[in-house]
Design a protein around this motif. Structure first.
Motif, PDB file in Angstrom:
ATOM      1  N   ALA A  67      39.497  40.009  68.128  1.00  0.00           N
ATOM      2  CA  ALA A  67      40.656  39.143  67.919  1.00  0.00           C
ATOM      3  C   ALA A  67      41.294  38.726  69.240  1.00  0.00           C
ATOM      4  O   ALA A  67      41.927  37.680  69.335  1.00  0.00           O
ATOM      5  CB  ALA A  67      41.685  39.862  67.043  1.00  0.00           C
ATOM      6  N   ASN A  68      41.119  39.568  70.273  1.00  0.00           N
ATOM      7  CA  ASN A  68      41.797  39.308  71.544  1.00  0.00           C
ATOM      8  C   ASN A  68      40.831  38.868  72.653  1.00  0.00           C
ATOM      9  O   ASN A  68      41.188  38.906  73.835  1.00  0.00           O
ATOM     10  CB  ASN A  68      42.585  40.544  71.964  1.00  0.00           C
ATOM     11  N   ASN A  69      39.619  38.522  72.239  1.00  0.00           N
ATOM     12  CA  ASN A  69      38.645  37.980  73.179  1.00  0.00           C
ATOM     13  C   ASN A  69      38.338  38.934  74.340  1.00  0.00           C
ATOM     14  O   ASN A  69      38.113  38.499  75.468  1.00  0.00           O
ATOM     15  CB  ASN A  69      39.178  36.631  73.725  1.00  0.00           C
ATOM     16  N   LEU A  70      38.342  40.234  74.048  1.00  0.00           N
ATOM     17  CA  LEU A  70      38.005  41.231  75.063  1.00  0.00           C
ATOM     18  C   LEU A  70      36.537  41.613  74.928  1.00  0.00           C
ATOM     19  O   LEU A  70      36.115  42.040  73.854  1.00  0.00           O
ATOM     20  CB  LEU A  70      38.829  42.511  74.854  1.00  0.00           C
ATOM     21  N   PRO A  71      35.740  41.476  75.982  1.00  0.00           N
ATOM     22  CA  PRO A  71      34.351  41.928  75.889  1.00  0.00           C
ATOM     23  C   PRO A  71      34.289  43.443  75.689  1.00  0.00           C
ATOM     24  O   PRO A  71      35.157  44.162  76.192  1.00  0.00           O
ATOM     25  CB  PRO A  71      33.742  41.540  77.246  1.00  0.00           C
ATOM     26  N   PHE A  72      33.290  43.915  74.962  1.00  0.00           N
ATOM     27  CA  PHE A  72      33.172  45.357  74.704  1.00  0.00           C
ATOM     28  C   PHE A  72      31.711  45.749  74.570  1.00  0.00           C
ATOM     29  O   PHE A  72      30.852  44.899  74.337  1.00  0.00           O
ATOM     30  CB  PHE A  72      33.970  45.754  73.444  1.00  0.00           C
ATOM     31  N   LEU A  73      31.454  47.035  74.729  1.00  0.00           N
ATOM     32  CA  LEU A  73      30.090  47.553  74.519  1.00  0.00           C
ATOM     33  C   LEU A  73      30.169  49.028  74.161  1.00  0.00           C
ATOM     34  O   LEU A  73      31.184  49.684  74.412  1.00  0.00           O
ATOM     35  CB  LEU A  73      29.198  47.318  75.749  1.00  0.00           C
ATOM     36  N   ALA A  74      29.085  49.552  73.586  1.00  0.00           N
ATOM     37  CA  ALA A  74      29.023  50.965  73.212  1.00  0.00           C
ATOM     38  C   ALA A  74      28.208  51.734  74.248  1.00  0.00           C
ATOM     39  O   ALA A  74      27.288  51.187  74.862  1.00  0.00           O
ATOM     40  CB  ALA A  74      28.378  51.120  71.837  1.00  0.00           C
ATOM     41  N   ARG A  75      28.560  52.999  74.427  1.00  0.00           N
ATOM     42  CA  ARG A  75      27.861  53.842  75.398  1.00  0.00           C
ATOM     43  C   ARG A  75      27.616  55.218  74.793  1.00  0.00           C
ATOM     44  O   ARG A  75      28.480  55.760  74.104  1.00  0.00           O
ATOM     45  CB  ARG A  75      28.703  53.964  76.663  1.00  0.00           C
ATOM     46  N   GLY A  76      26.418  55.750  75.005  1.00  0.00           N
ATOM     47  CA  GLY A  76      26.113  57.116  74.578  1.00  0.00           C
ATOM     48  C   GLY A  76      26.276  58.039  75.773  1.00  0.00           C
ATOM     49  O   GLY A  76      27.352  58.144  76.348  1.00  0.00           O
ATOM     50  N   ALA A  77      25.157  58.679  76.197  1.00  0.00           N
ATOM     51  CA  ALA A  77      25.235  59.607  77.315  1.00  0.00           C
ATOM     52  C   ALA A  77      25.082  58.906  78.659  1.00  0.00           C
ATOM     53  O   ALA A  77      25.169  59.543  79.707  1.00  0.00           O
ATOM     54  CB  ALA A  77      24.164  60.681  77.153  1.00  0.00           C
ATOM     55  N   GLY A  78      24.816  57.600  78.633  1.00  0.00           N
ATOM     56  CA  GLY A  78      24.678  56.865  79.901  1.00  0.00           C
ATOM     57  C   GLY A  78      23.406  57.179  80.660  1.00  0.00           C
ATOM     58  O   GLY A  78      23.333  57.045  81.875  1.00  0.00           O
ATOM     59  N   THR A  79      22.344  57.585  79.923  1.00  0.00           N
ATOM     60  CA  THR A  79      21.081  57.916  80.590  1.00  0.00           C
ATOM     61  C   THR A  79      20.090  56.758  80.584  1.00  0.00           C
ATOM     62  O   THR A  79      18.978  56.898  81.083  1.00  0.00           O
ATOM     63  CB  THR A  79      20.406  59.125  79.902  1.00  0.00           C
ATOM     64  N   GLY A  80      20.483  55.626  80.024  1.00  0.00           N
ATOM     65  CA  GLY A  80      19.581  54.468  79.946  1.00  0.00           C
ATOM     66  C   GLY A  80      19.083  54.038  81.314  1.00  0.00           C
ATOM     67  O   GLY A  80      19.813  54.121  82.308  1.00  0.00           O
ATOM     68  N   LEU A  81      17.841  53.572  81.397  1.00  0.00           N
ATOM     69  CA  LEU A  81      17.214  53.265  82.681  1.00  0.00           C
ATOM     70  C   LEU A  81      17.173  51.775  82.990  1.00  0.00           C
ATOM     71  O   LEU A  81      16.638  51.372  84.024  1.00  0.00           O
ATOM     72  CB  LEU A  81      15.790  53.851  82.707  1.00  0.00           C
ATOM     73  N   SER A  82      17.693  50.926  82.098  1.00  0.00           N
ATOM     74  CA  SER A  82      17.605  49.492  82.354  1.00  0.00           C
ATOM     75  C   SER A  82      18.986  48.821  82.411  1.00  0.00           C
ATOM     76  O   SER A  82      19.084  47.608  82.449  1.00  0.00           O
ATOM     77  CB  SER A  82      16.724  48.824  81.298  1.00  0.00           C
ATOM     78  N   GLY A  83      20.047  49.611  82.405  1.00  0.00           N
ATOM     79  CA  GLY A  83      21.382  49.040  82.619  1.00  0.00           C
ATOM     80  C   GLY A  83      22.084  48.534  81.374  1.00  0.00           C
ATOM     81  O   GLY A  83      23.059  47.795  81.479  1.00  0.00           O
ATOM     82  N   GLY A  84      21.617  48.942  80.211  1.00  0.00           N
ATOM     83  CA  GLY A  84      22.190  48.435  78.967  1.00  0.00           C
ATOM     84  C   GLY A  84      23.660  48.777  78.753  1.00  0.00           C
ATOM     85  O   GLY A  84      24.354  48.093  78.011  1.00  0.00           O
ATOM     86  N   ALA A  85      24.154  49.847  79.402  1.00  0.00           N
ATOM     87  CA  ALA A  85      25.553  50.255  79.189  1.00  0.00           C
ATOM     88  C   ALA A  85      26.443  49.907  80.381  1.00  0.00           C
ATOM     89  O   ALA A  85      27.561  50.398  80.485  1.00  0.00           O
ATOM     90  CB  ALA A  85      25.619  51.752  78.886  1.00  0.00           C
ATOM     91  N   ILE A  86      25.953  49.053  81.272  1.00  0.00           N
ATOM     92  CA  ILE A  86      26.772  48.657  82.433  1.00  0.00           C
ATOM     93  C   ILE A  86      27.739  47.543  82.016  1.00  0.00           C
ATOM     94  O   ILE A  86      27.313  46.541  81.452  1.00  0.00           O
ATOM     95  CB  ILE A  86      25.875  48.204  83.599  1.00  0.00           C
ATOM     96  N   PRO A  87      29.042  47.734  82.287  1.00  0.00           N
ATOM     97  CA  PRO A  87      30.043  46.743  81.845  1.00  0.00           C
ATOM     98  C   PRO A  87      30.107  45.535  82.790  1.00  0.00           C
ATOM     99  O   PRO A  87      31.100  45.342  83.491  1.00  0.00           O
ATOM    100  CB  PRO A  87      31.343  47.546  81.850  1.00  0.00           C
ATOM    101  N   LEU A  88      29.069  44.744  82.766  1.00  0.00           N
ATOM    102  CA  LEU A  88      28.934  43.575  83.637  1.00  0.00           C
ATOM    103  C   LEU A  88      30.135  42.652  83.606  1.00  0.00           C
ATOM    104  O   LEU A  88      30.445  41.984  84.586  1.00  0.00           O
ATOM    105  CB  LEU A  88      27.734  42.737  83.157  1.00  0.00           C
ATOM    106  N   ASN A  89      30.761  42.549  82.431  1.00  0.00           N
ATOM    107  CA  ASN A  89      31.860  41.601  82.265  1.00  0.00           C
ATOM    108  C   ASN A  89      33.208  42.310  82.147  1.00  0.00           C
ATOM    109  O   ASN A  89      34.131  41.791  81.536  1.00  0.00           O
ATOM    110  CB  ASN A  89      31.617  40.759  81.003  1.00  0.00           C
TER     111      ASN A  89
END
Lengths: 483, 483
Positions: A67-89
């Motif tokens: 509703a407030n146009n805030l980018p968001f993402l989900a994160r688990g343990a942060g062990t991913g090797l390709s950057g999927g949980a990096i908050p680029l925006n």
């Protein structure tokens, strides 16, 4: 209740949703730990990190962000090797580590229900006394979460026989990017009705929805396991042995290969087992199943190795020896630290029959860039992990390593393979998607994303390349910010 | 070249695309054969049937239909059991039976490439001399096409161990509903990059695209097979034996069950084998793999059966006996014709542990509606096929049978199962989708359809229920026309 040290209205509102300041981080010093995941080359600070305790809180956070146009993402343990949980925006990170319950275990119908923050290995540990286990076993399984495994469709050494995460997911509860909660379930049904949403969610790298509950398949422990270690003077003999074992109709539980540089590294690391240093390749082969069939399979494997000029081949004499061999193998990536200041792990896939050719070409790339490349791989399913060794302190070395890694993936794509086997695309391999997909094929996928994620607030700028001039997009894809 | 007997401009143009009048049907007498598939309760005439010879012709037909707002759908052998190939809206049927080449076989990397019209069983027959086979084995495999198998995600008796069609598809060439040609491929990669479009296309019942080339996994023939036949006085003992076998850690290649009425039917049909008529249930169990392990598994199965009060249990003495047992089982559905003028086959799935309860409730439904219901099922994966026996000539009987069938599916859904295991939803089970999906969950799926198929010209009115008043759709779903 301690007060919030901010006047930011969004932070205040998010803190309300998660019921207090102990469930939100927003100060720069706290956020630094969340500026990247296991892919450390790109970094960016999130706006905040929230720790919801249940599905309703996740849905409320998502609705607020939407509703407030805030980018968001989900994160688990942060062990991913390709950057999927990096908050680029500068995303609001929704950390799922407090949603870590094992909700139920149903051995009769072979399933368990977990929350996304439940650690992979804990599941096996929780059910092993009843004779069951959870099959997907990424090397990070002692700390990675099953939610993260679903996002990345994680693999592991034993996925040759048992399949990757997607083959073990029976149902998901998902919060869609608009905050709606849906349940999708195959309930173990061979051909579930409707579209395979379970399949498309699994491995979508956190771009289509946030998984809040997971029903997984659990398996009965095999009656017996036997493990073989084989040393080869020539890589080509080892590669041919891999093909011969599969051609013989054996499907090993695991079939791993390491080359000379990889062996040098693991022997210099925490769990050396005394592998000879002058061999070009070793194979670690595991067979499991009912006891009666195992010995014959092991004999066939020994025969194949001998036909392929093995220098030495042995069967683990007990569980301790087997455990030592696996611990040695599983240090693989980290062990590179023992022989190189930095390393970049790649993750390509090739048809098994191309192994000798591709290893030769990776060797050429190594010479061309003047960087050593170690190879550790799930040989049975042709999943290579070239490890490019470099020194980030040497000017230009990081860039050279990235280019060498990309060149390895190009080789994989050119022989009819692919650019990732289990680590995902994330930020790291977005551009390499063009090695295997045409513009139309990429658009067929981004169009699917748009259905689930029309405002593109959820984990934007991942998984797909930024569209080129020749491709007209229905909506803009957020450009990743540089760090 | 003979002239067309029509002035319809669309027919003329379509005939041009497929290069001549021998590749198109448009006269009513020719079209009658295409007014339904294996689900014969709904019928509707197509506008025309075209027989393209290659992908380019398919794409050109689709582009023409899309540009001229003509509904269209693809058809294989027409053996589908849920009505997926019925031209509800007077579609142009794109028959793929002339695209029936086996393009290539690559035993080293265990894959084969076929055109969609290639018949399922022909693949195994084409590679068996090299020691390979194609696993998915629907009972119609002697005539159904692999393209149709992909559309329906077909199963079969041996899918318990080896998985259904989706587990054997490595790549697809697809003509999208706008005529674009895309290739989607996992190439046998454990975790292919991007979204799992292969998964979502497979089993999408011809609503997302038309498959024009298929790369399938082929398997090495197992070294040995052993088959057990067990007769039980009580259904509950047979049901418990099923659970016990799975609990023992055995994964049989097939684990089939037939109840008393089903046995009566198969014994009255083409391949009787002398099953006793006073038993309540029989199990047909097959184990395969390397020879060394088989005997022990068979002994465990015999033990389980004895513990569960089996009346008689025997192992097939040779390939002939094994063949007779399977021929008898595979006549299953058709055999109902020997004991009833008409029958309706249903296809529900339940957790294995609910077998005794569900069989009891199906029995109640039978009494309530005054119709006999036979049960044949893939017991190992809980996939039931209740066969509702009726007489279409008796007024009201067809309607009663449809209601009884639906009631059986409701029972399956209520115990945590589902409404189809392998036959698909098609027209037949659209409304029953509401037993398992909420409006939001159905919309998440119809939204995906809209991305691929925005004009809804491809196979409209299938797979999903017509939206109710409480659900707001982004586009109208075509209502099926009654026949």
């Amino acid at each position: 209740m301690p007060k919030l040290k901010t006047k930011d209205k969004h932070i205040k509102k998010l803190a309300e949703i998660v019921k207090g300041p102990n469930s939100i981080l927003y100060l720069k010093e706290d956020l630094l730990a969340y500026d990247c995941d296991g892919f450390t080359i790109h970094k960016h600070l999130p706006k905040a990190v929230v720790f919801p305790k249940d599905t309703e809180e996740v849905a409320a956070i998502v609705k607020y962000c939407d509703a407030n146009n805030l980018p968001f993402l989900a994160r688990g343990a942060g062990t991913g090797l390709s950057g999927g949980a990096i908050p680029l925006n500068g995303e609001v990170i929704i950390s799922l580590v407090r949603m870590k319950r094992l909700i139920s275990v149903d051995t009769e119908n072979r399933r368990a229900v977990v929350e996304p923050g439940f650690v992979n290995l804990k599941l096996t540990n929780s059910i092993s006394d009843r004779g069951y286990y959870y099959a997907p076993d990424p090397s990070s399984q002692y700390c990675c979460t099953i939610g993260g495994n679903v996002a990345e469709n994680a693999g592991g050494a034993h996925c040759l026989k048992y399949g990757v995460t997607t083959n073990h997911i029976l149902g998901l509860e998902v919060v869609l990017p608009n905050g709606e909660i849906i349940e999708i379930s195959s309930d173990g049904i061979p051909d579930a009705p409707g579209y395979d949403l379970l399949g498309i969610l699994t491995g979508s790298e956190g771009t289509l929805g946030i998984v809040t509950k997971i029903t997984v398949r659990i398996l009965k422990n095999p009656e017996e396991k036997q493990t073989v270690l084989a040393y080869f003077d020539k890589v080509s003999d080892g590669s041919h042995a891999v093909s011969d074992i599969i051609s013989a109709g054996i499907v090993p539980a695991a079939l791993e290969m390491m080359d000379k540089i990889a062996i040098e590294a693991v022997e210099a690391a925490a769990f050396p087992v005394g592998h000879p240093k002058d061999i070009e390749a070793l194979l670690l082969i595991e067979v499991d199943g009912v006891s009666a069939g195992i010995d014959e399979q092991i004999n066939q494997i020994l025969e194949v190795c001998k036909r392929r000029n093995v220098r030495e081949v042995k069967v683990a004499q007990d569980e301790q020896e087997r455990g030592r061999w696996w611990a040695n193998r599983k240090t693989g990536f980290g062990a590179m630290g023992a022989i190189s200041p930095d390393y970049l792990v790649q993750d390509g896939v090739i048809p098994r029959s191309k192994l000798p050719e591709v290893l030769g070409r990776i060797n050429q790339i190594s010479e061309e860039f003047g960087l050593r490349i170690a190879n550790i791989f799930h040989a049975g399913d042709g999943n290579l992990h070239p490890l490019v060794l470099f020194d980030a302190k040497k000017p230009g070395d990081t860039d050279k390593a990235l280019k060498a890694g990309s060149a390895c993936l190009k080789v994989c794509a050119d022989v009819g393979g692919s650019i990732t086997g289990e680590h995902g695309v994330g930020i790291e391999k977005k551009e390499e998607m063009r090695f295997i997909f045409s513009d139309e094929e990429i658009m067929a996928q981004t169009n699917v994303r748009e259905v689930f994620n029309p405002n593109n607030l959820l984990n934007a700028g991942k998984l797909f390349p930024t569209p080129g001039r020749c491709i007209e997009m229905k909506s803009d894809v957020n450009e990743p910010l540089s760090s």
